[in-house]
Every structure is written in structure tokens, then in C-alpha cells.
Design a protein around this motif. Sequence first.
Motif, PDB file in Angstrom:
ATOM      1  N   LYS A  25       0.832  -1.207   0.000  1.00  0.00           N
ATOM      2  CA  LYS A  25       0.000   0.000   0.000  1.00  0.00           C
ATOM      3  C   LYS A  25       0.863   1.253   0.000  1.00  0.00           C
ATOM      4  N   ASN A  26       2.094   1.115   0.482  1.00  0.00           N
ATOM      5  CA  ASN A  26       3.021   2.246   0.531  1.00  0.00           C
ATOM      6  C   ASN A  26       3.942   2.297  -0.685  1.00  0.00           C
ATOM      7  N   ALA A  27       3.618   1.527  -1.693  1.00  0.00           N
ATOM      8  CA  ALA A  27       4.446   1.493  -2.903  1.00  0.00           C
ATOM      9  C   ALA A  27       4.451   2.862  -3.565  1.00  0.00           C
ATOM     10  N   PRO A  28       5.535   3.171  -4.256  1.00  0.00           N
ATOM     11  CA  PRO A  28       5.573   4.464  -4.950  1.00  0.00           C
ATOM     12  C   PRO A  28       4.498   4.532  -6.031  1.00  0.00           C
ATOM     13  N   ARG A  86      12.031   7.575 -14.937  1.00  0.00           N
ATOM     14  CA  ARG A  86      13.330   7.084 -14.448  1.00  0.00           C
ATOM     15  C   ARG A  86      13.389   7.132 -12.924  1.00  0.00           C
ATOM     16  N   GLU A  87      12.913   8.233 -12.353  1.00  0.00           N
ATOM     17  CA  GLU A  87      12.884   8.354 -10.888  1.00  0.00           C
ATOM     18  C   GLU A  87      12.001   7.278 -10.276  1.00  0.00           C
ATOM     19  N   TYR A  88      10.838   7.075 -10.868  1.00  0.00           N
ATOM     20  CA  TYR A  88       9.900   6.070 -10.372  1.00  0.00           C
ATOM     21  C   TYR A  88      10.518   4.679 -10.416  1.00  0.00           C
ATOM     22  N   GLU A  89      11.154   4.337 -11.528  1.00  0.00           N
ATOM     23  CA  GLU A  89      11.757   3.009 -11.666  1.00  0.00           C
ATOM     24  C   GLU A  89      12.829   2.784 -10.602  1.00  0.00           C
ATOM     25  N   ALA A  90      13.630   3.800 -10.317  1.00  0.00           N
ATOM     26  CA  ALA A  90      14.672   3.672  -9.297  1.00  0.00           C
ATOM     27  C   ALA A  90      14.054   3.472  -7.911  1.00  0.00           C
ATOM     28  N   VAL A  91      13.049   4.275  -7.592  1.00  0.00           N
ATOM     29  CA  VAL A  91      12.386   4.175  -6.290  1.00  0.00           C
ATOM     30  C   VAL A  91      11.646   2.844  -6.178  1.00  0.00           C
ATOM     31  N   LYS A  92      10.997   2.429  -7.262  1.00  0.00           N
ATOM     32  CA  LYS A  92      10.256   1.172  -7.269  1.00  0.00           C
ATOM     33  C   LYS A  92      11.195  -0.005  -7.045  1.00  0.00           C
ATOM     34  N   SER A  93      12.337   0.022  -7.704  1.00  0.00           N
ATOM     35  CA  SER A  93      13.320  -1.050  -7.543  1.00  0.00           C
ATOM     36  C   SER A  93      13.790  -1.138  -6.101  1.00  0.00           C
ATOM     37  N   PHE A  95      12.169  -0.050  -3.485  1.00  0.00           N
ATOM     38  CA  PHE A  95      11.019  -0.443  -2.665  1.00  0.00           C
ATOM     39  C   PHE A  95      10.788  -1.950  -2.717  1.00  0.00           C
ATOM     40  N   GLN A  96      10.871  -2.521  -3.911  1.00  0.00           N
ATOM     41  CA  GLN A  96      10.597  -3.952  -4.056  1.00  0.00           C
ATOM     42  C   GLN A  96      11.623  -4.805  -3.331  1.00  0.00           C
ATOM     43  N   LYS A  97      12.827  -4.278  -3.144  1.00  0.00           N
ATOM     44  CA  LYS A  97      13.851  -5.013  -2.394  1.00  0.00           C
ATOM     45  C   LYS A  97      13.485  -5.122  -0.917  1.00  0.00           C
ATOM     46  N   THR A  98      12.631  -4.228  -0.444  1.00  0.00           N
ATOM     47  CA  THR A  98      12.250  -4.251   0.968  1.00  0.00           C
ATOM     48  C   THR A  98      11.093  -5.208   1.253  1.00  0.00           C
ATOM     49  N   LEU A  99      10.401  -5.644   0.204  1.00  0.00           N
ATOM     50  CA  LEU A  99       9.257  -6.539   0.395  1.00  0.00           C
ATOM     51  C   LEU A  99       9.716  -7.946   0.737  1.00  0.00           C
ATOM     52  N   PRO A 100       8.989  -8.623   1.612  1.00  0.00           N
ATOM     53  CA  PRO A 100       9.323 -10.025   1.862  1.00  0.00           C
ATOM     54  C   PRO A 100       9.020 -10.849   0.617  1.00  0.00           C
TER      55      PRO A 100
END
Length: 168
Positions: A25-28, A86-93, A95-100
Motif C-alpha cells: 500500500k506504501n508502494a511508490p 526514471r525516478e519512479y523506476e529507481a524508487v520502485k526497484s 522499494f521492491q527489495k524491501t518486500l518479503p
Amino acid sequence: MTMNRQFHSTVLAQLAKVSRKELQKNAPKKPATVYSLFIKNNFALLKQQNPEAGFAEVSKLANARWKGLTDLQKKPYYDEAARLKREYEAVKSDFQKTLPPKRPASGYILYSNEVRPLVTARNPGLKPTELVKLISEQWKSLPLFEKDKYNAVYQKNMDQWKAVNGLK
């Protein structure tokens, strides 16, 4: 004691599932499109120039103005959209590393993923829902020892997933 462990494991698994959903829910948020950036910059001006116009009318005016722009006039919007993406892709990448990790696929899903290309090739005219139905029927008629191969892979993956998530 065994029943209590099973319950505890089930509760922890549910918590792991909920926490992943809560984290997502907190995804970019996805970046604005080229056209939405144009609208954001011009809607207020168009509304000011046409105060009697409603939302739909102003939207039509904005669309007409957008279509009338040259590629050179649209370029700043395309550049800004590309920068935001580009900013979104970097932040998304990040963010996804923090997900279990996700739960592993079941034996049926493993089987389905393996046979889907073959079933699709043999039945090119079938709709996706019909393909799923056909694969499901094949799974149901599969001998138990064949199903056990896929279920064993699932169980191995599930044990690893539980270990990573501290659910054993």
C-alpha cells in the motif's frame, strides 16, 4: 503441542501475507503520463479563459489544444515524463527489495506454467479461460505420482520460504 505449533505457524504465515499487502500500500505511485502533465499545466488556464465551461468542455478544449501542438512543443512534456519515469523506476526497484518474498507457487501452478505453452500451441483458438479449464482437467486426470513431482517441488520451495520468513 503439535496442534499449537501448527496454529502458530498458520498465524505467522497469515501475518507475513498481510504485512506484504500492507507494505505494498506504501508502494511508490506511478508517474504522470505525458498528456496528464500537459493537462496539469494547462487545465487551470483553460478554465480561467472559459469560466462558464464545465469539466467535460474544458477537457475537450485541452484535448484540442494538445492535438494542435507540434512535436517540438510537446517535447518538454515528453522529457519531464521520461525523467519522472526514471525516478519512479529507481524508487520502485529500491522499494521492491524491501518486500518479503512471495509465497511459492503451488504444485498445480507449477504444472500449469509448464504445460501452458504446449496446450496453447495445440489449441491456438482457445480463449484463456478455456485454456485454464483444459489445463485443470489435465491436472485432475494426472496420475498421483506425477502430481507428487510438482507438489514435492512446491513443498521444497515452501520450506525455503518459511525459513526465510522465520515461520518454521
